[in-house]
Design a protein around this motif. Structure first.
Motif, PDB file in Angstrom:
ATOM      1  N   VAL A  47      87.881  47.253 -76.082  1.00 33.00           N
ATOM      2  CA  VAL A  47      87.129  48.366 -75.515  1.00 33.00           C
ATOM      3  C   VAL A  47      85.658  47.988 -75.628  1.00 33.00           C
ATOM      4  CG1 VAL A  47      88.818  50.169 -76.007  1.00 33.00           C
ATOM      5  CG2 VAL A  47      87.088  49.606 -77.713  1.00 33.00           C
ATOM      6  N   ALA A  48      84.886  48.467 -74.686  1.00 31.30           N
ATOM      7  CA  ALA A  48      83.466  48.116 -74.662  1.00 31.30           C
ATOM      8  C   ALA A  48      82.630  49.378 -74.665  1.00 31.30           C
ATOM      9  CB  ALA A  48      83.146  47.265 -73.434  1.00 31.30           C
ATOM     10  N   ASP A 214      83.821  55.735 -75.222  1.00 31.40           N
ATOM     11  CA  ASP A 214      84.262  56.908 -74.475  1.00 31.40           C
ATOM     12  C   ASP A 214      85.464  57.545 -75.152  1.00 31.40           C
ATOM     13  OD1 ASP A 214      85.981  58.238 -72.143  1.00 31.40           O
ATOM     14  OD2 ASP A 214      83.887  58.139 -71.476  1.00 31.40           O
ATOM     15  N   GLU A 215      85.516  58.881 -75.117  1.00 30.60           N
ATOM     16  CA  GLU A 215      86.594  59.592 -75.814  1.00 30.60           C
ATOM     17  C   GLU A 215      87.975  59.206 -75.290  1.00 30.60           C
ATOM     18  OE1 GLU A 215      86.331  63.769 -75.226  1.00 30.60           O
ATOM     19  OE2 GLU A 215      85.750  63.604 -73.121  1.00 30.60           O
ATOM     20  N   ASN A 216      88.062  58.758 -74.033  1.00 29.66           N
ATOM     21  CA  ASN A 216      89.359  58.337 -73.493  1.00 29.66           C
ATOM     22  C   ASN A 216      89.856  57.049 -74.133  1.00 29.66           C
ATOM     23  OD1 ASN A 216      89.436  60.513 -71.661  1.00 29.66           O
ATOM     24  ND2 ASN A 216      88.127  59.404 -70.226  1.00 29.66           N
ATOM     25  N   ASP A 217      88.942  56.265 -74.698  1.00 29.99           N
ATOM     26  CA  ASP A 217      89.321  55.015 -75.369  1.00 29.99           C
ATOM     27  C   ASP A 217      89.268  55.123 -76.879  1.00 29.99           C
ATOM     28  OD1 ASP A 217      89.712  53.593 -72.982  1.00 29.99           O
ATOM     29  OD2 ASP A 217      87.570  53.178 -72.799  1.00 29.99           O
ATOM     30  N   ALA A 218      88.949  56.312 -77.395  1.00 29.11           N
ATOM     31  CA  ALA A 218      88.777  56.457 -78.840  1.00 29.11           C
ATOM     32  C   ALA A 218      90.057  56.132 -79.602  1.00 29.11           C
ATOM     33  CB  ALA A 218      88.304  57.874 -79.168  1.00 29.11           C
ATOM     34  N   TRP A 219      91.205  56.455 -79.021  1.00 26.91           N
ATOM     35  CA  TRP A 219      92.479  56.219 -79.717  1.00 26.91           C
ATOM     36  C   TRP A 219      92.767  54.731 -79.890  1.00 26.91           C
ATOM     37  CZ3 TRP A 219      96.354  53.466 -77.258  1.00 26.91           C
ATOM     38  CH2 TRP A 219      96.196  53.290 -75.872  1.00 26.91           C
ATOM     39  N   ARG A 220      92.113  53.876 -79.120  1.00 29.46           N
ATOM     40  CA  ARG A 220      92.363  52.437 -79.188  1.00 29.46           C
ATOM     41  C   ARG A 220      91.557  51.756 -80.287  1.00 29.46           C
ATOM     42  NH1 ARG A 220      91.373  49.911 -73.505  1.00 29.46           N
ATOM     43  NH2 ARG A 220      92.458  48.184 -74.508  1.00 29.46           N
ATOM     44  N   VAL A 221      90.545  52.430 -80.800  1.00 31.19           N
ATOM     45  CA  VAL A 221      89.677  51.814 -81.804  1.00 31.19           C
ATOM     46  C   VAL A 221      90.337  51.888 -83.176  1.00 31.19           C
ATOM     47  CG1 VAL A 221      87.430  51.921 -82.932  1.00 31.19           C
ATOM     48  CG2 VAL A 221      87.615  52.369 -80.469  1.00 31.19           C
ATOM     49  N   PHE A 291      81.674  44.660 -77.670  1.00 26.66           N
ATOM     50  CA  PHE A 291      83.100  44.558 -77.358  1.00 26.66           C
ATOM     51  C   PHE A 291      83.877  44.641 -78.675  1.00 26.66           C
ATOM     52  CE2 PHE A 291      80.948  42.580 -73.849  1.00 26.66           C
ATOM     53  CZ  PHE A 291      81.676  42.975 -72.728  1.00 26.66           C
ATOM     54  N   ILE A 292      84.836  45.557 -78.731  1.00 27.78           N
ATOM     55  CA  ILE A 292      85.650  45.768 -79.935  1.00 27.78           C
ATOM     56  C   ILE A 292      87.088  45.385 -79.612  1.00 27.78           C
ATOM     57  CG2 ILE A 292      86.419  47.449 -81.645  1.00 27.78           C
ATOM     58  CD1 ILE A 292      83.927  49.083 -81.031  1.00 27.78           C
ATOM     59  N   GLU A 293      87.664  44.538 -80.451  1.00 25.31           N
ATOM     60  CA  GLU A 293      89.032  44.074 -80.230  1.00 25.31           C
ATOM     61  C   GLU A 293      90.024  45.203 -80.484  1.00 25.31           C
ATOM     62  OE1 GLU A 293      91.662  40.151 -81.374  1.00 25.31           O
ATOM     63  OE2 GLU A 293      90.405  41.061 -82.919  1.00 25.31           O
ATOM     64  N   THR A 294      91.055  45.272 -79.632  1.00 26.50           N
ATOM     65  CA  THR A 294      92.115  46.268 -79.786  1.00 26.50           C
ATOM     66  C   THR A 294      93.465  45.566 -79.740  1.00 26.50           C
ATOM     67  OG1 THR A 294      92.219  46.688 -77.400  1.00 26.50           O
ATOM     68  CG2 THR A 294      90.722  48.061 -78.695  1.00 26.50           C
ATOM     69  N   LYS A 295      94.495  46.309 -80.088  1.00 26.61           N
ATOM     70  CA  LYS A 295      95.841  45.775 -80.018  1.00 26.61           C
ATOM     71  C   LYS A 295      96.264  45.610 -78.562  1.00 26.61           C
ATOM     72  CE  LYS A 295      97.385  47.735 -84.432  1.00 26.61           C
ATOM     73  NZ  LYS A 295      98.361  48.632 -85.095  1.00 26.61           N
TER      74      LYS A 295
END
Length: 317
Positions: A47-48, A214-221, A291-295
């Motif tokens: 996620v960026a 973004d709140e839509n990507d918050a669950w991925r962090v 850029f933050i790495e996610t699963k």
């Protein structure tokens, strides 16, 4: 004879001009390279977000507990300070004038106390106790106690005014650098909330990156996930980041200008990373791309798993 060939020649020339103009019009314009290259994501799944750089202590807006006119400036922009160092001074002449009056009153009360004690000692030293009445002796003892109380009150008032004078000299509470100084000698500053004339202090030996996701990507962090920051305008300048924390409150997303007045309709999760200031030529308040790495594994098509039911045991007759 010339007229016979003139018209065909002019027609041929016009045709050649038309063909040339068509070819020129259909020519593909050269592809211009963007002024600033976009960074390439260093992870397969990520996620960026935009990050803003701040001091590790936070960007501390230095205010003053009392209003008044600035009469001394002990630091400038980019000055290094230690905790306890003087930053600026507010006019304290009124408080110093009050201190002079209280000090004189303190000496007067101390003289009265010495007189009361002398009279009490004289009464106690009499060999014949009948020379002074019991009431007079008690009055002298009470006079000493009243003078002692008055002296203690005056001394407390001296300390109070001295503390008030000390409050007019604002000192650094943390070690760091003066990031911005908009104070000027002779300006009037308000006490309490910092105004337009303020000073910004922070420790920038190690910098923090406050990243809006973004709140839509918050669950991925995931807390502790790897991250890389790229300097805008030059993606070759980048560094790995160290995870610090995730602010657990999703707040309205702000345009990253260092302030909080401009808002948009989305909300963002703020993830804070840090890095050593020496590895990147950046400044507090500057924006970077993070850029933050996610699963890699993610739900497909948003489909919910089918519910499974365990049949209850049937009791046969």
């Amino acid at each position: 004879m010339m007229r016979k060939y003139l018209l065909p020649a002019l027609a041929l020339i016009g045709l050649l001009i038309a063909i040339t103009m068509v070819l020129i019009g259909n020519r593909q314009p050269p592809v211009s390279r963007p002024a600033a290259q976009s960074p390439k994501a260093p992870f397969v799944s990520y996620v960026a977000g935009a990050g803003i750089i701040e001091a590790s202590t936070g960007n501390i807006v230095v205010g003053t507990p009392v209003p008044g006119i600035v009469v001394e400036l002990y630091v400038n922009t980019d000055s290094q300070v230690n905790a306890g160092d003087k930053l600026f001074k507010i006019d304290d002449r009124e408080q110093r004038a009050q201190l002079l009056l209280v000090v004189v009153r303190n000496r007067e009360i101390a003289a009265r106390l010495a007189q009361a004690r002398s009279q009490l000692e004289l009464a106690d030293s009499l060999s014949d106790k009948r020379a002074i009445s019991v009431e007079e002796l008690n009055n002298r003892r009470f006079a000493v106690k009243l003078a002692e109380a008055a002296l203690a009150s005056a001394q407390a008032q001296v300390k109070q005014i001295q503390m008030d004078i000390e409050r007019h000299t604002v000192r650094a509470l943390v070690s760091g650098r003066i990031l911005q100084n908009r104070m000027r000698i002779g300006e009037f500053v308000q006490g309490g909330a910092p105004g337009a004339s303020s000073m910004l202090l922070g420790n920038d030996d190690r910098l923090f990156v406050r990243t809006d996701i973004d709140e839509n990507d918050a669950w991925r962090v995931q807390p502790g996930a790897r991250a890389v920051a790229f300097v805008r305008g030059n993606p070759s300048l980048n560094t790995a980041l160290k995870f610090e924390r995730v602010d657990p409150y999703v707040l309205p997303k702000t345009s990253l200008t260092g302030g909080s007045a401009e808002r948009v309709d989305t909300r963002a999760l703020q993830v804070i990373y840090s890095f050593d200031h020496a590895v990147l030529p950046v400044y507090v308040g500057q924006q970077v791309d993070v850029f933050i790495e996610t699963k890699v594994s993610e739900p497909s098509n948003g489909a919910l798993p089918e519910a499974t039911s365990t049949p209850s045991s049937v009791k046969t007759p």
